[in-house]
Write an enzyme that holds these catalytic residues in place. Structure first.
Site, PDB file in Angstrom:
ATOM      1  N   GLU A 266     -69.837  -7.526 -16.946  1.00  0.00           N
ATOM      2  CA  GLU A 266     -68.548  -6.982 -17.421  1.00  0.00           C
ATOM      3  C   GLU A 266     -68.557  -5.505 -17.076  1.00  0.00           C
ATOM      4  O   GLU A 266     -69.103  -4.686 -17.811  1.00  0.00           O
ATOM      5  CB  GLU A 266     -68.418  -7.174 -18.944  1.00  0.00           C
ATOM      6  CG  GLU A 266     -68.378  -8.621 -19.399  1.00  0.00           C
ATOM      7  CD  GLU A 266     -67.075  -9.331 -19.076  1.00  0.00           C
ATOM      8  OE1 GLU A 266     -66.111  -8.688 -18.599  1.00  0.00           O
ATOM      9  OE2 GLU A 266     -67.023 -10.558 -19.287  1.00  0.00           O
ATOM     10  N   CYS A 300     -62.663  -0.242 -21.172  1.00  0.00           N
ATOM     11  CA  CYS A 300     -62.722  -0.787 -19.818  1.00  0.00           C
ATOM     12  C   CYS A 300     -61.320  -1.209 -19.391  1.00  0.00           C
ATOM     13  O   CYS A 300     -60.994  -1.222 -18.210  1.00  0.00           O
ATOM     14  CB  CYS A 300     -63.684  -1.962 -19.770  1.00  0.00           C
ATOM     15  SG  CYS A 300     -63.377  -3.168 -21.057  1.00  0.00           S
TER      16      CYS A 300
HETATM   17  P1  NAD Z   1     -73.608   2.539 -18.232  1.00  0.00           P
HETATM   18  O1  NAD Z   1     -73.577   1.672 -17.027  1.00  0.00           O
HETATM   19  O2  NAD Z   1     -74.032   3.937 -18.068  1.00  0.00           O
HETATM   20  O3  NAD Z   1     -74.574   1.911 -19.347  1.00  0.00           O
HETATM   21  C1  NAD Z   1     -74.400   0.594 -19.839  1.00  0.00           C
HETATM   22  C2  NAD Z   1     -75.718   0.091 -20.408  1.00  0.00           C
HETATM   23  O4  NAD Z   1     -76.674  -0.027 -19.346  1.00  0.00           O
HETATM   24  C3  NAD Z   1     -76.355   1.013 -21.443  1.00  0.00           C
HETATM   25  O5  NAD Z   1     -76.909   0.234 -22.473  1.00  0.00           O
HETATM   26  C4  NAD Z   1     -77.439   1.711 -20.643  1.00  0.00           C
HETATM   27  O6  NAD Z   1     -78.514   2.189 -21.434  1.00  0.00           O
HETATM   28  C5  NAD Z   1     -77.894   0.592 -19.725  1.00  0.00           C
HETATM   29  N1  NAD Z   1     -78.588   1.044 -18.522  1.00  0.00           N
HETATM   30  C6  NAD Z   1     -78.515   2.247 -17.897  1.00  0.00           C
HETATM   31  N2  NAD Z   1     -79.290   2.236 -16.792  1.00  0.00           N
HETATM   32  C7  NAD Z   1     -79.861   1.013 -16.714  1.00  0.00           C
HETATM   33  C8  NAD Z   1     -80.728   0.390 -15.783  1.00  0.00           C
HETATM   34  N3  NAD Z   1     -81.198   1.045 -14.716  1.00  0.00           N
HETATM   35  N4  NAD Z   1     -81.096  -0.893 -16.001  1.00  0.00           N
HETATM   36  C9  NAD Z   1     -80.622  -1.589 -17.064  1.00  0.00           C
HETATM   37  N5  NAD Z   1     -79.800  -1.039 -17.982  1.00  0.00           N
HETATM   38  C10 NAD Z   1     -79.413   0.238 -17.810  1.00  0.00           C
HETATM   39  O7  NAD Z   1     -72.132   2.454 -18.876  1.00  0.00           O
HETATM   40  P2  NAD Z   1     -71.513   3.277 -20.107  1.00  0.00           P
HETATM   41  O8  NAD Z   1     -71.228   4.660 -19.660  1.00  0.00           O
HETATM   42  O9  NAD Z   1     -72.311   3.051 -21.335  1.00  0.00           O
HETATM   43  O10 NAD Z   1     -70.137   2.486 -20.350  1.00  0.00           O
HETATM   44  C11 NAD Z   1     -68.954   2.734 -19.668  1.00  0.00           C
HETATM   45  C12 NAD Z   1     -68.717   1.736 -18.557  1.00  0.00           C
HETATM   46  O11 NAD Z   1     -68.770   0.406 -19.064  1.00  0.00           O
HETATM   47  C13 NAD Z   1     -67.335   1.870 -17.940  1.00  0.00           C
HETATM   48  O12 NAD Z   1     -67.429   1.724 -16.550  1.00  0.00           O
HETATM   49  C14 NAD Z   1     -66.544   0.716 -18.556  1.00  0.00           C
HETATM   50  O13 NAD Z   1     -65.440   0.284 -17.795  1.00  0.00           O
HETATM   51  C15 NAD Z   1     -67.615  -0.331 -18.644  1.00  0.00           C
HETATM   52  N6  NAD Z   1     -67.275  -1.346 -19.639  1.00  0.00           N
HETATM   53  C16 NAD Z   1     -66.849  -2.578 -19.180  1.00  0.00           C
HETATM   54  C17 NAD Z   1     -66.455  -3.552 -20.091  1.00  0.00           C
HETATM   55  C18 NAD Z   1     -65.945  -4.880 -19.604  1.00  0.00           C
HETATM   56  O14 NAD Z   1     -65.847  -5.796 -20.424  1.00  0.00           O
HETATM   57  N7  NAD Z   1     -65.629  -5.048 -18.320  1.00  0.00           N
HETATM   58  C19 NAD Z   1     -66.516  -3.305 -21.474  1.00  0.00           C
HETATM   59  C20 NAD Z   1     -66.974  -2.057 -21.900  1.00  0.00           C
HETATM   60  C21 NAD Z   1     -67.347  -1.093 -20.967  1.00  0.00           C
END
Ligand code: NAD
Length: 509
Positions: A266, A300
């Site tokens: 997602e 999102c």
């Molecule tokens: P992010 O990608 O920075 O982090 C998301 C998660 O991934 C966090 O828990 C983070 O600690 C973890 N993470 C970071 N690096 C990692 C790695 N190398 N390996 C595994 N896990 C890792 O995103 P964010 O800034 O927390 O959230 C915002 C983004 O999420 C936006 O792009 C938004 O659109 C998206 N989002 C999408 C949905 C959806 O349903 N499509 C819902 C909510 C948020």
């Protein structure tokens, strides 16, 4: 500076204090990683401290979780549903206080904070019903005295990695379904919302304990990329459900695929609203406001692109600019506030960088465009007139920035809607059946969510939620999303004494 004694009384209601352990390992609170501060986005002051889980804590937790998976899958599905019902009850009893915590730590306004917890409660209710409907099919066999059927079995362990902007609802979409399907759940919340991760886990843990079930059925860790990577690589985890940016999601998917695991993604959105010449403009303006500035543009599903028919372009824009000027920005816990702060200092800096890129690419700021001078991460909701060809329009700027563009025909608007890498949510405002059916059909929106006369955000849990292209292709919550959390066994049973082969093949006699 930390929280006052009075403020800690509120946290104590959900089992939190000034210092907290961020690992729920084999039914015990344990964490031996770094100590971090949870920070209030409205003031950038510390709320409380959290010790994150280390990789050793992770390993210990996973050993226990792997054992617990054997027990959990042998419990009948409706009985598992009863446990999820009790989780829903536990959340109901703490709805307001948990909603307040979401608002405090993430920065979304209180009604949205409470709404987020309500979403998990709704998911619990939905999953309880589902626990009696994990039905397979009976398929006619082409062979005499044979029967074909499908049985749905648990996968084992489901890993859930979530983003900061929905610090607990997304856990609910995944965990409620995964649990009734017979899977243990391993959760890593966002590193900047650890108090929410701990508070929700505590409620879940109490339910398992009360029912004399192993706490390891629901294992959770506070931490960052290191724990995320451990989940991605772990061959004990059959399905990794990842919510976050497209960039990190792509990395996680590659690791999971390399070990033949399943991935549910997602990822980022870049959502659009189209307003046709016949649209109900009052309805459209209210919807655009909620979609573009709700959660300070950090959903999102936030509307980031607005396509207005040339005949109503100026009228809608004038009304929108008017309402933007009246939006109350401030403390998300205060009643009149409509827009809270961005989540972190880094998000605020990102907003500033985004505005300078917009300007350098010829964008004209119609309203907003600046950060607000304060201790918190407040920025002004912004509307920009820009060319659809500008590269900034193709990217997700995670804040309240809305790009406005003009169109002449529906075909042109649909083409603009579909012209970005992401494919999460989209919406059209019109009353014309031919426009509505074109929009939802094969020549319409290429997104996972295709709405009519409602905003791009605020999805109900009954539908399958998710998006196409760089949004990752996952579907969570309602409809038949549950099938992704189970292993389909296609069974052919011969109850006769002959061995007829499929396709009429004769093989020896
Ligand atoms: P992010 O990608 O920075 O982090 C998301 C998660 O991934 C966090 O828990 C983070 O600690 C973890 N993470 C970071 N690096 C990692 C790695 N190398 N390996 C595994 N896990 C890792 O995103 P964010 O800034 O927390 O959230 C915002 C983004 O999420 C936006 O792009 C938004 O659109 C998206 N989002 C999408 C949905 C959806 O349903 N499509 C819902 C909510 C948020």
């Amino acid at each position: 500076m930390g929280f006052s004694k009075k403020e800690y009384e509120f946290l104590a209601e959900i089992g939190l204090g000034p210092d907290n352990l961020g690992g729920y390992v084999n039914g015990e609170w344990k964490a031996t990683g770094s100590v971090i501060s949870s920070v209030n986005p409205s003031s950038n002051q510390m709320i409380a401290k959290v010790t994150e889980a280390s990789v050793q804590d992770y390993e210990e937790g996973m050993l226990a979780c792997n054992e617990a998976a054997k027990k959990w899958k042998s419990i009948p599905a409706p009985k598992r549903g009863e446990i999820v019902r009790q989780i829903g009850e536990a959340l109901r009893a703490k709805l307001d206080v948990l909603g307040r915590l979401v608002s405090l730590e993430m920065g979304k306004i209180l009604p949205e904070g409470i709404g987020e917890v309500q979403e998990i409660i709704d998911m619990c209710d939905y999953a309880v019903g589902l626990s009696r409907q994990l039905n397979g099919s009976i398929i006619p066999s082409e062979r005499p005295d044979h029967m074909m059927l499908e049985a749905w079995n648990p996968l084992g362990i489901v890993g859930v990695i979530t983003a900061f902007n929905f610090p607990c609802a997304v856990l609910g979409w995944n965990a409620c379904i995964a649990l009734v399907c017979g899977n243990c759940v391993v959760w890593k919340g966002a590193p900047t919302t650890p108090l929410i991760t701990i508070a929700v886990t505590k409620l879940m843990a109490e339910v398992f304990e009360k029912n004399n079930l192993p706490g390891a059925i629901f294992t959770s860790f506070c931490g960052g990329a290191e724990i995320g990577q451990a989940i991605a690589k772990d061959t004990r985890i059959a399905l990794v459900s990842f919510t976050g940016s497209s960039k990190v999601g792509m990395m996680v998917q590659q690791i999971v695929i390399e070990r033949f695991g399943k991935c549910l993604l997602e990822l980022s959105g870049n959502n659009a609203i189209i307003v046709m010449d016949d649209a109900d403009i009052k309805l459209a303006v209210r919807s655009i406001l909620f979609a573009a500035v709700g959660t300070a543009g950090q959903r999102c599903t936030t509307c980031r692109r607005l396509f207005l028919h040339e005949s109503i372009y100026q009228k809608v824009l004038d009304q929108l600019v008017g309402v933007y000027k009246q939006v109350k920005i401030g403390d998300p816990l205060e009643k009149e506030t409509l827009v809270g702060p961005l989540h972190t200092r880094a998000s605020r800096e990102n907003f500033e960088k985004g505005i300078s890129s917009i300007k350098s690419q010829g964008g004209k700021i119609l309203v907003g465009g600046s950060v607000i001078d304060s201790d918190g991460n407040f920025v002004q909701p912004t509307i920009v007139e820009i060319s659809p060809d500008a590269s900034v329009v193709k990217e997700e700027l995670f804040g309240p920035v809305l790009y406005v563009m003009k169109f002449k025909t529906l075909e042109e608007a649909i083409e603009m809607n579909n012209s970005v890498p992401q494919g999460l949510s989209s919406s059209i405002f019109t009353r014309r059946p031919e426009a509505i059916f074109k929009w939802i059909g094969p020549h319409g929106s290429d997104c996972g969510i295709v709405n009519v006369n409602i905003p791009t955000n605020g999805a109900e849990i009954g539908g399958a939620f998710g998006g196409e292209k760089a949004t990752g292709g996952g579907r969570e919550a309602g409809s038949d999303s549950w099938k992704q959390y189970m292993r389909r066994s296609t069974c052919t049973i011969n109850y006769g004494s002959e061995l007829p082969l499929a396709q009429g093949i004769s093989f020896g006699s």
